[in-house]
Design a protein around this motif. Structure first.
Motif, PDB file in Angstrom:
ATOM      1  N   LEU A 203      72.854 182.907  71.931  1.00 26.07           N
ATOM      2  CA  LEU A 203      74.265 182.740  71.598  1.00 26.07           C
ATOM      3  C   LEU A 203      74.647 181.297  71.303  1.00 26.07           C
ATOM      4  O   LEU A 203      75.405 181.017  70.375  1.00 26.07           O
ATOM      5  CB  LEU A 203      75.126 183.278  72.752  1.00 26.07           C
ATOM      6  CG  LEU A 203      76.635 183.050  72.674  1.00 26.07           C
ATOM      7  CD1 LEU A 203      77.224 183.824  71.496  1.00 26.07           C
ATOM      8  CD2 LEU A 203      77.314 183.472  73.983  1.00 26.07           C
ATOM      9  N   LEU A 204      74.118 180.365  72.105  1.00 32.40           N
ATOM     10  CA  LEU A 204      74.580 178.978  72.059  1.00 32.40           C
ATOM     11  C   LEU A 204      73.671 178.100  71.198  1.00 32.40           C
ATOM     12  O   LEU A 204      72.458 178.301  71.151  1.00 32.40           O
ATOM     13  CB  LEU A 204      74.658 178.408  73.473  1.00 32.40           C
ATOM     14  CG  LEU A 204      75.442 179.236  74.499  1.00 32.40           C
ATOM     15  CD1 LEU A 204      75.350 178.599  75.868  1.00 32.40           C
ATOM     16  CD2 LEU A 204      76.897 179.391  74.089  1.00 32.40           C
ATOM     17  N   LYS A 205      74.279 177.124  70.546  1.00 27.80           N
ATOM     18  CA  LYS A 205      73.528 176.179  69.723  1.00 27.80           C
ATOM     19  C   LYS A 205      73.645 174.783  70.330  1.00 27.80           C
ATOM     20  O   LYS A 205      74.746 174.247  70.445  1.00 27.80           O
ATOM     21  CB  LYS A 205      74.064 176.184  68.287  1.00 27.80           C
ATOM     22  CG  LYS A 205      73.888 177.528  67.589  1.00 27.80           C
ATOM     23  CD  LYS A 205      74.530 177.529  66.214  1.00 27.80           C
ATOM     24  CE  LYS A 205      74.381 178.895  65.549  1.00 27.80           C
ATOM     25  NZ  LYS A 205      75.069 178.959  64.231  1.00 27.80           N
ATOM     26  N   ASP A 206      72.506 174.234  70.728  1.00 30.06           N
ATOM     27  CA  ASP A 206      72.461 172.895  71.331  1.00 30.06           C
ATOM     28  C   ASP A 206      73.565 172.715  72.368  1.00 30.06           C
ATOM     29  O   ASP A 206      74.406 171.808  72.260  1.00 30.06           O
ATOM     30  CB  ASP A 206      72.586 171.838  70.234  1.00 30.06           C
ATOM     31  CG  ASP A 206      72.367 170.419  70.763  1.00 30.06           C
ATOM     32  OD1 ASP A 206      71.647 170.270  71.777  1.00 30.06           O
ATOM     33  OD2 ASP A 206      72.935 169.474  70.182  1.00 30.06           O
ATOM     34  N   PRO A 207      73.595 173.581  73.394  1.00 30.49           N
ATOM     35  CA  PRO A 207      74.738 173.550  74.327  1.00 30.49           C
ATOM     36  C   PRO A 207      74.683 172.391  75.313  1.00 30.49           C
ATOM     37  O   PRO A 207      73.613 171.879  75.650  1.00 30.49           O
ATOM     38  CB  PRO A 207      74.595 174.876  75.077  1.00 30.49           C
ATOM     39  CG  PRO A 207      73.120 175.134  75.095  1.00 30.49           C
ATOM     40  CD  PRO A 207      72.624 174.625  73.760  1.00 30.49           C
ATOM     41  N   VAL A 208      75.867 171.994  75.744  1.00 33.35           N
ATOM     42  CA  VAL A 208      75.996 171.097  76.894  1.00 33.35           C
ATOM     43  C   VAL A 208      75.903 171.972  78.136  1.00 33.35           C
ATOM     44  O   VAL A 208      76.618 172.970  78.259  1.00 33.35           O
ATOM     45  CB  VAL A 208      77.343 170.353  76.862  1.00 33.35           C
ATOM     46  CG1 VAL A 208      77.520 169.525  78.134  1.00 33.35           C
ATOM     47  CG2 VAL A 208      77.441 169.483  75.620  1.00 33.35           C
TER      48      VAL A 208
END
Length: 425
Positions: A203-208
Motif C-alpha cells: 500500500l505505502l510508497k517510501d513511508p515514514v
C-alpha cells in the motif's frame, strides 16, 4: 517534544481555531511525529495504541491539505477515505473530522452496516470530501454502483491489526485494488505483525515509519490488579467490586456476547451491553447512555469495544481474560485517557492462567495480585502453567489444538495408517 504547540505545527488557521476551541494546546507524541511528514505528502506507517491521539494525527494534516488545495469531490466518490474495523470506530473518526473541519464547510459521509443503506447512498450522490467506512458495507455499495474510489486522494487504513483479527484482510485487498495509484496512504496499527507489514509494503510508497508507544507497554497511570477466582464466583466478585462508590463509570469485558447479556441481566438497569448481536441503534443508544452517565456499567466484547472513546472511564474490568495478549493492552487502554488515572481489574479463573502468562510475557512484568477478597482461590493462584494458549481461530482445528500444526506428510501418514487398520479388520 512537549515544547511543541499546535500553533508551531503550522496548521491552516481554520484548523488551529477548531483545535483551540476544543481546548487542545499541546499535541501528543504521535501527533508531533506524524503531522509534519503527512503535511509534506509522505506516506506514513504508524504504530500507536488507542488513546494516544492518532485520529487527530491523521485527520488534521489531511484537513490541512484539503483547506490549502481544495479539490472538488466527484459524484459518487470521495476525496478522503478512512477505513475502520467497526461501526463505533467509524462514528468516532467521523465525529473527529467534523469537529476539526467544522470551519471548512466539508461534506462528510459515514458508511457501515447494521442500518439501512439508502441514506448512505443519498449522501454519496454528489460526492463527499470525507468518507469514513467499514469494509463490508463499502464493498456492497461499490458492487451496486453507488460508489467508486477512482478519485480518492487520501487513504487511511486505521487499526489494521484489528482488521486482521476480524478477518477483513481479503476485503481490504479488494478496496486497495480499487484505489488510484496516485494517492497519499496512511496505515495505523497498535501492533506490526508480518501480515500488517505485508499489507503496508503493497500500500505505502517510501513511508515514514513512526512508533510512538509499543503495544507491549501499558500506561503508567493505570493501576492493574489480577483476582484469582473460580468461574462460579466471578459474578459475586463483580457485584462486590461495583459497590465501591468511586467506580463512577466501569467498562466490563467478556469473551462472548452471551456472557455479556448474562452479566447485564444479573446487574439490572444500571448496566447495558454492547456487542455484535445488538442492532446499530441499540449499540449507539447504549454508548450514549454510558457517555452521559445514565448507565454506570457498560459490558462489551472486544470487537464491539473498538471505537469506545469515552472520557471518565474510571475502571476497566476483565470479567474474562482475553485470549490474545494484545487485547489486554487495548482493553485497559480505555481508562486513563488524556493523562487521567484509571484502574484495571482482571478476573483469572482456572482456564485463564495460560492467558495471564501470555499477557505478562507481552508487557514484560507480572500483574500485581489482589488476594484481599473473600473469593480468592489460592489453588488457581499457585497453579503451574505449561503448554501454549490456543488462538481463538485455531481452537476448533484438531491439527492445532495442542499448539502445533501437523505437517502434510504427517497427515498423509496418519490417513494411510487409519486406512490400513480398517482394511485389516
Amino acid at each position: 517534544m512537549n515544547q511543541y504547540t499546535f500553533k508551531e505545527l503550522n496548521l491552516a488557521p481554520a484548523l488551529y481555531r477548531a483545535v483551540e476551541k476544543e481546548g487542545y494546546e499541546v499535541p501528543t507524541p504521535i501527533q508531533i511525529a506524524a503531522i509534519p511528514p503527512l503535511m509534506e505528502g509522505r506516506d506514513v506507517i504508524g504504530c500507536a495504541q488507542t488513546g494516544t491521539g492518532k485520529t487527530a494525527a491523521f485527520a488534521l494534516p489531511i484537513l490541512h491539505k484539503i483547506a490549502t488545495d481544495r479539490p472538488r469531490p466527484s459524484a459518487k466518490s470521495a476525496t478522503v477515505l478512512v477505513l475502520t474495523p467497526t461501526r463505533e470506530l467509524a462514528a468516532q473518526v467521523g465525529d473527529s473530522f467534523k469537529k476539526y473541519g467544522k470551519l471548512l464547510n466539508l461534506r462528510h459521509s459515514l458508511v457501515f452496516g447494521g442500518v439501512g443503506q439508502w441514506p448512505q447512498v443519498q449522501s454519496l450522490i454528489r460526492g463527499v470530501d470525507v468518507l469514513v467506512a467499514t469494509p463490508g458495507r463499502l464493498l456492497d455499495l461499490m458492487k451496486q454502483g453507488h460508489l467508486n474510489l477512482s478519485a480518492v486522494k487520501y487513504f487511511v487504513l486505521d487499526e489494521a491489526d484489528r482488521m486482521l483479527d476480524m478477518g477483513f484482510m481479503p476485503d481490504i485487498r479488494k478496496v486497495i485494488a480499487a484505489l488510484p495509484d496516485k494517492k497519499q496512504s496512511l496505515l495505523f496499527s497498535a501492533t506490526l505483525s508480518r501480515e500488517i507489514r505485508d499489507i503496508a509494503g503493497k500500500l505505502l510508497k517510501d513511508p515514514v515509519s513512526i512508533e510512538v508507544e509499543k503495544a507491549s507497554m501499558t500506561a503508567a497511570n493505570i493501576e492493574e490488579k489480577v483476582f484469582f477466582v473460580n468461574d462460579s464466583d466471578k459474578h459475586a466478585l463483580l457485584s462486590d467490586i461495583l459497590k465501591d462508590p468511586e467506580i463512577s463509570r466501569a467498562l466490563v469485558f467478556t469473551r462472548t456476547k452471551h456472557g455479556a447479556n448474562k452479566i447485564v441481566q444479573k446487574l439490572g438497569p444500571k448496566a447495558n451491553a454492547i456487542h455484535g448481536n445488538k442492532s446499530q441503534s441499540a449499540r449507539m443508544s447504549a454508548l450514549k447512555d454510558f457517555k452521559t452517565g445514565r448507565c454506570r456499567v457498560l459490558v462489551a466484547t472486544d470487537i464491539a469495544s473498538r471505537g469506545i472513546d469515552v472520557s471518565g472511564v474510571t475502571h476497566v474490568i476483565n470479567y474474562d481474560m482475553p485470549n490474545e495478549p494484545e487485547s489486554y493492552v487495548h482493553r485497559i487502554g480505555r481508562t486513563a485517557r488524556a493523562g487521567a488515572s484509571g484502574t484495571a481489574f482482571s478476573f483469572c479463573g482456572s482456564g485463564d492462567r495460560i492467558y495471564l502468562r501470555d499477557i505478562e510475557r507481552l508487557i514484560k512484568r507480572a500483574v500485581p495480585v489482589c488476594d484481599d477478597h473473600q473469593y480468592h482461590c489460592a489453588g488457581i493462584a499457585s497453579a503451574k502453567v505449561s503448554g501454549k494458549a490456543i488462538s481463538p481461530r485455531n481452537r476448533n482445528n484438531p491439527n492445532r489444538a495442542k499448539g502445533g500444526f501437523a505437517k502434510p506428510w504427517e497427515r498423509r501418514k496418519k490417513r494411510r495408517s487409519e486406512k490400513s487398520s480398517y482394511m485389516a479388520r
